[in-house]
Design a protein around this motif. Structure first.
Motif, mmCIF file in Angstrom:
data_model
loop_
_atom_site.group_PDB
_atom_site.id
_atom_site.type_symbol
_atom_site.label_atom_id
_atom_site.label_comp_id
_atom_site.label_asym_id
_atom_site.label_seq_id
_atom_site.Cartn_x
_atom_site.Cartn_y
_atom_site.Cartn_z
ATOM 1 N N ILE A 1 0.835 -1.204 0.000
ATOM 2 C CA ILE A 1 0.000 0.000 0.000
ATOM 3 C C ILE A 1 0.872 1.256 0.000
ATOM 4 N N MET A 2 1.923 1.248 0.810
ATOM 5 C CA MET A 2 2.815 2.403 0.867
ATOM 6 C C MET A 2 3.522 2.613 -0.470
ATOM 7 N N ASN A 3 3.890 1.516 -1.146
ATOM 8 C CA ASN A 3 4.547 1.634 -2.440
ATOM 9 C C ASN A 3 3.626 2.271 -3.477
ATOM 10 N N VAL A 4 2.347 1.902 -3.448
ATOM 11 C CA VAL A 4 1.376 2.517 -4.365
ATOM 12 C C VAL A 4 1.274 4.015 -4.092
ATOM 13 N N ILE A 5 1.243 4.384 -2.821
ATOM 14 C CA ILE A 5 1.170 5.804 -2.454
ATOM 15 C C ILE A 5 2.418 6.544 -2.934
ATOM 16 N N LEU A 6 3.581 5.932 -2.779
ATOM 17 C CA LEU A 6 4.835 6.576 -3.179
ATOM 18 C C LEU A 6 4.912 6.763 -4.694
ATOM 19 N N VAL A 7 4.470 5.767 -5.458
ATOM 20 C CA VAL A 7 4.480 5.900 -6.921
ATOM 21 C C VAL A 7 3.464 6.956 -7.358
ATOM 22 N N THR A 8 2.293 6.973 -6.723
ATOM 23 C CA THR A 8 1.293 7.998 -7.027
ATOM 24 C C THR A 8 1.837 9.396 -6.738
ATOM 25 N N ALA A 9 2.575 9.518 -5.640
ATOM 26 C CA ALA A 9 3.183 10.813 -5.293
ATOM 27 C C ALA A 9 4.196 11.228 -6.356
ATOM 28 N N GLN A 10 4.937 10.263 -6.905
ATOM 29 C CA GLN A 10 5.890 10.586 -7.971
ATOM 30 C C GLN A 10 5.170 11.138 -9.202
ATOM 31 N N ILE A 11 4.036 10.529 -9.549
ATOM 32 C CA ILE A 11 3.253 10.993 -10.704
ATOM 33 C C ILE A 11 2.775 12.421 -10.481
ATOM 34 N N ILE A 12 2.310 12.713 -9.265
ATOM 35 C CA ILE A 12 1.819 14.063 -8.945
ATOM 36 C C ILE A 12 2.964 15.077 -8.988
ATOM 37 N N CYS B 1 22.143 -3.604 -10.598
ATOM 38 C CA CYS B 1 21.300 -4.292 -11.582
ATOM 39 C C CYS B 1 20.786 -3.325 -12.641
ATOM 40 N N GLY B 2 20.712 -2.046 -12.321
ATOM 41 C CA GLY B 2 20.375 -1.034 -13.312
ATOM 42 C C GLY B 2 18.943 -1.052 -13.796
ATOM 43 N N SER B 3 18.030 -1.632 -13.028
ATOM 44 C CA SER B 3 16.621 -1.631 -13.413
ATOM 45 C C SER B 3 15.962 -0.400 -12.807
ATOM 46 N N VAL B 4 14.626 -0.363 -12.797
ATOM 47 C CA VAL B 4 13.934 0.757 -12.170
ATOM 48 C C VAL B 4 14.193 0.749 -10.673
ATOM 49 N N THR B 5 14.060 1.898 -10.055
ATOM 50 C CA THR B 5 14.311 2.014 -8.632
ATOM 51 C C THR B 5 13.137 1.456 -7.831
ATOM 52 N N MET B 6 13.380 1.220 -6.560
ATOM 53 C CA MET B 6 12.299 0.897 -5.647
ATOM 54 C C MET B 6 11.474 2.164 -5.413
ATOM 55 N N PRO B 7 10.181 2.030 -5.091
ATOM 56 C CA PRO B 7 9.347 3.220 -4.874
ATOM 57 C C PRO B 7 9.910 4.172 -3.831
ATOM 58 N N GLY B 8 10.510 3.638 -2.766
ATOM 59 C CA GLY B 8 11.087 4.491 -1.739
ATOM 60 C C GLY B 8 12.221 5.345 -2.266
ATOM 61 N N GLU B 9 13.004 4.806 -3.198
ATOM 62 C CA GLU B 9 14.077 5.572 -3.814
ATOM 63 C C GLU B 9 13.525 6.477 -4.914
ATOM 64 N N GLY B 10 12.480 6.004 -5.606
ATOM 65 C CA GLY B 10 11.904 6.772 -6.694
ATOM 66 C C GLY B 10 11.345 8.104 -6.234
ATOM 67 N N ILE B 11 10.699 8.129 -5.065
ATOM 68 C CA ILE B 11 10.134 9.383 -4.570
ATOM 69 C C ILE B 11 11.252 10.370 -4.220
ATOM 70 N N GLN B 12 12.375 9.849 -3.753
ATOM 71 C CA GLN B 12 13.516 10.708 -3.441
ATOM 72 C C GLN B 12 14.102 11.316 -4.711
#
Length: 251
Positions: A74-85, A148-159
């Motif tokens: 649930i927190m990951n969904v919130i973090l990705v949504t925050a990135q979109i905003i 690994c060079g893939s997409v970041t984790m949501p916690g890192e993505g918001i940062q």
């Protein structure tokens, strides 16, 4: 020329699959480290503090009785949504893959919480050992996950998103986000239990905040073996090539 392009496509498919096999392996070790930190009861890691608080409240019937992995999702969904905003048009659609990575992370966290339940954490010594081993494993796994060079984790993505928009250095943004998550975990503890949740945010949390980063910096110069492993083409490549030939047949 057509054969060369076909081979390159197949090679990229093999590279993509092997890259994410190693990513999932790194994530498994990351969640093992997080689970050990949680089990220590000295304070969880930053990213798991809020999910742990809600999970403990769920056991008391104060919140929905979901697992720590479920609340992490649930927190990951919130973090990705925050990135979109935050990023708006600058948000790259490929970063939605963070949701898939985040759900895998949550599922693995529940698995490792179950696996680590067989150990004893009834003494201070065992708790300190669990916290130390957990933070060490987490640091090594983070160093591997980054490579690994893939997409970041949501916690890192918001940062990363906040850093891009504000122009502030990433380390400064990371400290700000981590501090915010810890404060929210403490607030949730007061809301649920009426007191500071020491098993959620305790001395182990502060230790992990600094020690995990230290481990990452310490092991980074010695991760050449992982780079070679990442460049390796495993023996199952013929099966992946067969799948590529089926999806992209030669004309």
């Amino acid at each position: 020329m057509q054969i060369t392009q076909s081979f390159s496509l197949k090679d990229r498919i093999v590279e993509f699959v092997w890259q994410h096999v190693l990513l999932i392996t790194s994530m498994f070790l990351m969640t093992l480290g997080v689970a050990l930190c949680v089990r220590s009861n000295l304070g969880s890691g930053v990213i798991s503090a809020i999910p742990m608080s809600f999970s403990l409240a769920g056991k008391e019937g104060i919140a929905p009785g979901w697992t720590i992995g479920g609340y992490t999702n649930i927190m990951n969904v919130i973090l990705v949504t925050a990135q979109i905003i935050i990023l708006r048009r600058r948000f790259e659609m490929v970063q939605l893959f963070q949701l898939a990575v985040g759900f895998i992370f949550g599922a693995m966290l529940d698995i490792n919480m179950w696996l680590t339940s067989v150990f004893s954490y009834d003494t201070v010594f065992n708790q300190i050992v669990a916290q130390f081993i957990g933070a060490t494993v987490l640091g090594v796994a983070v160093a591997a996950e980054i490579r690994c060079g893939s997409v970041t984790m949501p916690g890192e993505g918001i940062q990363v998103a906040i850093s891009r928009v504000t122009g502030r250095p990433f380390p400064m943004v990371k400290i700000m986000v981590d501090t915010t998550l810890v404060i929210l975990a403490v607030i949730s503890g007061y809301c649920f239990f009426g007191s500071w949740p020491w098993t959620v945010v305790g001395p182990g949390t502060l230790f992990a905040m600094f020690y995990v980063g230290y481990v990452v910096r310490l092991v980074n110069p010695h991760m050449g073996w992982f780079d070679r492993l990442l460049a390796f083409r495993p023996g199952f490549r013929r099966y992946i090539y067969g799948l590529a030939r089926f999806i992209y047949p030669r004309k």
